[in-house]
Scaffold this motif. Structure first.
Motif, short mmCIF file in Angstrom:
data_model
loop_
_atom_site.label_atom_id
_atom_site.label_comp_id
_atom_site.label_asym_id
_atom_site.label_seq_id
_atom_site.Cartn_x
_atom_site.Cartn_y
_atom_site.Cartn_z
N ARG A 100 0.84 -1.20 0.00
CA ARG A 100 0.00 0.00 0.00
C ARG A 100 0.88 1.26 0.00
NH1 ARG A 100 -5.24 -1.28 2.34
NH2 ARG A 100 -5.29 -3.46 2.98
N GLY A 101 0.72 2.12 -0.97
CA GLY A 101 1.42 3.41 -0.97
C GLY A 101 2.86 3.29 -1.44
N ASN A 102 3.70 2.65 -0.64
CA ASN A 102 5.08 2.44 -1.06
C ASN A 102 5.13 1.53 -2.28
OD1 ASN A 102 5.75 3.92 1.14
ND2 ASN A 102 6.84 2.29 2.22
N ARG B 281 5.79 7.44 -2.07
CA ARG B 281 6.99 6.61 -2.19
C ARG B 281 7.99 6.98 -1.09
NH1 ARG B 281 10.19 6.35 -5.54
NH2 ARG B 281 10.37 4.17 -6.17
N HIS B 282 8.89 6.05 -0.85
CA HIS B 282 9.80 6.17 0.29
C HIS B 282 11.21 5.83 -0.17
CE1 HIS B 282 10.16 5.42 4.90
NE2 HIS B 282 10.04 6.70 4.64
N CYS B 283 11.65 6.44 -1.31
CA CYS B 283 12.93 6.08 -1.92
C CYS B 283 13.01 4.57 -2.10
CB CYS B 283 14.11 6.56 -1.07
SG CYS B 283 14.17 8.32 -0.78
N ASP B 284 11.94 3.98 -2.63
CA ASP B 284 11.78 2.53 -2.55
C ASP B 284 12.79 1.73 -3.36
OD1 ASP B 284 9.40 2.56 -0.84
OD2 ASP B 284 8.43 3.51 -2.56
N TYR B 285 13.36 2.33 -4.40
CA TYR B 285 14.40 1.61 -5.14
C TYR B 285 15.69 1.52 -4.33
CZ TYR B 285 12.34 0.97 -9.81
OH TYR B 285 11.60 0.53 -10.87
N GLN C 183 9.05 -1.48 -10.71
CA GLN C 183 8.27 -1.25 -9.50
C GLN C 183 6.79 -1.47 -9.76
OE1 GLN C 183 8.32 2.78 -8.04
NE2 GLN C 183 7.97 3.69 -10.04
N TRP C 184 6.10 -1.83 -8.68
CA TRP C 184 4.65 -1.97 -8.68
C TRP C 184 4.12 -1.14 -7.51
CZ3 TRP C 184 8.20 -5.71 -9.42
CH2 TRP C 184 8.10 -6.53 -10.54
N ILE C 185 3.09 -0.35 -7.72
CA ILE C 185 2.58 0.53 -6.67
C ILE C 185 1.10 0.25 -6.44
CG2 ILE C 185 2.25 2.91 -5.92
CD1 ILE C 185 4.56 3.73 -7.67
N GLY C 186 0.79 -0.07 -5.20
CA GLY C 186 -0.61 -0.25 -4.81
C GLY C 186 -1.13 1.00 -4.12
#
Length: 544
Positions: free
Chosen positions: A352-354, A487-491, A375-378
């Motif tokens: 969720r979100g991230n 996003r949270h710098c997810d990469y 990336q996949w974003i929910g």
């Protein structure tokens, strides 16, 4: 005849004894004269028969004069001295109650404060002490080992001085030396442990106190053992003429040292004088222009605190933008698998979100190359379905002949079962603060050494550039700022984990090999099936 011989021998002995007495008187007179010369703290520090700091710089000498309550005098005309005192000359009468000395490393801070400790034993007043009471100079640091550095200077310089050695009342101990006060009373110099509420400092009268590594000490409300309480413990127990000295190189931009500099630097008073000097001002003989330049090139952040004597930035980009740009290839965005190349994959799961991110990487020569990122974003209302995402990831991994998927511990058990259904072995890694810092610093090093190649993906580059190294009282940590899109710098953590596979200490590699040896027969069979299937697949084709 015998009488005459005895008479002549007696006369010869008397002459010899008289000559020896004359030598002793001459030596005594010389030492007494030298003692007269050591009438100031500056004398004691710089005289060859004192602390022997014969090459003291103008800033060091100015510090000695202020400690002693003497005017800086002609030294104030030196630009380095003016800078060290924040542009304001101390003009008050008498000795300041507290001195805070923040300077670059290898600048004589510990040696000067060790000299202060010895000087206090000779200049503080003990008139108010009762029979049997012994005053003490305490040396406190963030560990006993560090406090013993200052204490080592005390013992070494005192015992090497033909004048100061005469003050020693008994053989020095591991953490204590006793010197004779002019009144004849003993004064101890002692390594004291930092304790809750300063309890180790309250039992005796204080002839002075040295707080070493002061900028790395925490304040009240931050730790049980803290500088504020330790300082309070000694201030009300100080003998007249004693002082408190807090020393170190600047560190984090908060805490007691940072607050003291903000409040008192450039505002000297009888209560507090702050001196802050870079290495080239404090010890120009060591910190030559060449040495300064080399230190800055080697580690700019360490240079800022340890040489330039400036507090670290509260947050700084972990990886410089130019290093990221240099690492980014122009094309292709996705590099297809090459026969014979060994690939690895890492994921950072989220629902969720991230973003749920995937990085596929390999090592080719000295380069750690990212061949694919996705990336996949929910959303909170439409979260991702882990089983579906892992099915897509499995298809990608199949093309790159990847059987093992690295991940953090997020839903590790559940994702391990779902990955197994897709023919993948999911390895969940601990991702605590220490592990995260280790992985990210390894990634930083790889970027700085030109060992990384990135695809031209804007989101990936932005995520990496937004990662921050934050300086806290307990040390450095990694901050992943959240953006407005959730996003949270997810990469970034995914990339750190993927590249970490190519920067593993020997003990981690051994642990990984041991884990494979301990696989259950079912896991081992699945691992072999996946690898065999990958070897048979020559198409490597996949699409989204």
């Amino acid at each position: 005849m015998a009488f005459e011989r005895d008479k002549h021998r007696s006369a010869a002995q008397q002459a010899q004894e008289e000559r020896l007495a004359n030598v002793r008187r001459a030596l005594t007179t010389k030492l007494e004269k030298e003692r007269v010369k050591l009438s100031t703290f500056e004398d004691m520090m710089t005289h060859p028969m004192g602390f022997a700091l014969t090459t003291a710089s103008p800033v060091q000498r100015a510090i000695m004069r202020v400690v002693d309550g003497r005017p800086i005098g002609d030294l104030w005309g030196h630009p380095a001295v003016v800078r060290a005192f924040g542009g304001e000359e101390p003009t008050f009468q008498g000795k300041p109650k507290e001195i805070a000395l923040l300077a670059g490393i290898r600048c004589g801070k510990s040696l000067i404060t060790a000299g202060m400790g010895v000087w206090w034993t000779q200049t503080c007043s003990l008139d108010h002490l009762g029979p049997g009471e012994v005053a003490r100079v305490s040396i406190v640091s963030i560990s006993r080992d560090l406090a013993e550095v200052v204490f080592g200077h005390v013992v070494g310089r005192v015992m090497a001085s033909p004048i100061l050695k005469g003050l020693v009342m008994e053989d020095p101990k591991v953490d204590e030396i006793v010197l004779r006060h002019p009144s004849g009373r003993p004064v101890q110099i002692n390594v004291a442990a930092g304790t809750r509420a300063g309890s180790s400092l309250v039992a005796r009268w204080c002839a002075g106190c040295i707080f070493d590594e002061f900028p790395r000490m925490l304040g009240e409300g931050e730790a049980v053992v803290n500088w504020d309480e330790l300082r309070r413990a000694v201030l009300m127990r100080m003998c007249p003429g004693s002082q408190v000295a807090s020393i170190g190189s600047p560190y984090a931009p908060y805490g007691p040292a940072y607050n003291v500099v903000r409040q008192h630097f450039g505002k000297p008073s009888k209560n507090m004088v702050v001196i802050k000097a870079p290495g080239w001002d404090m010890n120009p003989a060591l910190w030559t222009p060449k040495a300064v330049r080399e230190a800055e090139e080697q580690d700019p952040q360490a240079f800022r605190t340890d040489v330039a004597a400036e507090f670290a930035q509260p947050e700084e980009a972990l990886i410089a933008s130019d290093a990221i740009e240099t690492a980014t290839r122009e094309t292709p965005l996705i590099e297809p698998p090459k026969p014979g190349m060994q690939y690895s994959a890492a994921i950072d799961p989220a629902t969720r979100g991230n973003a749920w991110t995937l990085i596929v990487a390999c090592q080719e020569g000295q380069k750690r190359r990212v061949v694919l990122c996705r990336q996949w974003i929910g959303t909170p209302t439409q979260p991702l379905r882990p089983a579906a995402i892992l099915e897509e990831i499995a298809a990608i991994c199949k093309g790159y002949r990847i059987a093992v998927l690295d991940s953090d511990q997020y839903y590790g058990d559940a994702l391990r079962d779902l990955a197994a259904q897709q023919g993948l072995i999911l390895t969940a890694h601990s991702w605590n603060e220490r592990e995260k810092l280790t992985k990210f610093l390894a990634m930083k090093t790889m970027f700085e050494q030109g060992m990384v190649e990135l695809p031209p993906d804007g989101t990936l580059r932005t995520d990496i550039s937004r990662v921050r190294k934050v300086i806290k009282g307990s040390g450095a940590s990694i901050s992943l700022p959240r953006t407005s899109d959730g996003r949270h710098c997810d990469y970034a953590p995914c990339l750190a984990m993927a590249l970490g596979r190519y920067w593993q200490p020997d003990h981690e590699i051994a642990a990984g090999q041991e884990a494979i040896r301990r696989m259950s027969s079912e896991e081992a069979d699945m691992f072999r099936r996946v690898m065999d299937r990958a070897k048979r697949d020559d198409g490597f084709g996949f699409s989204w």
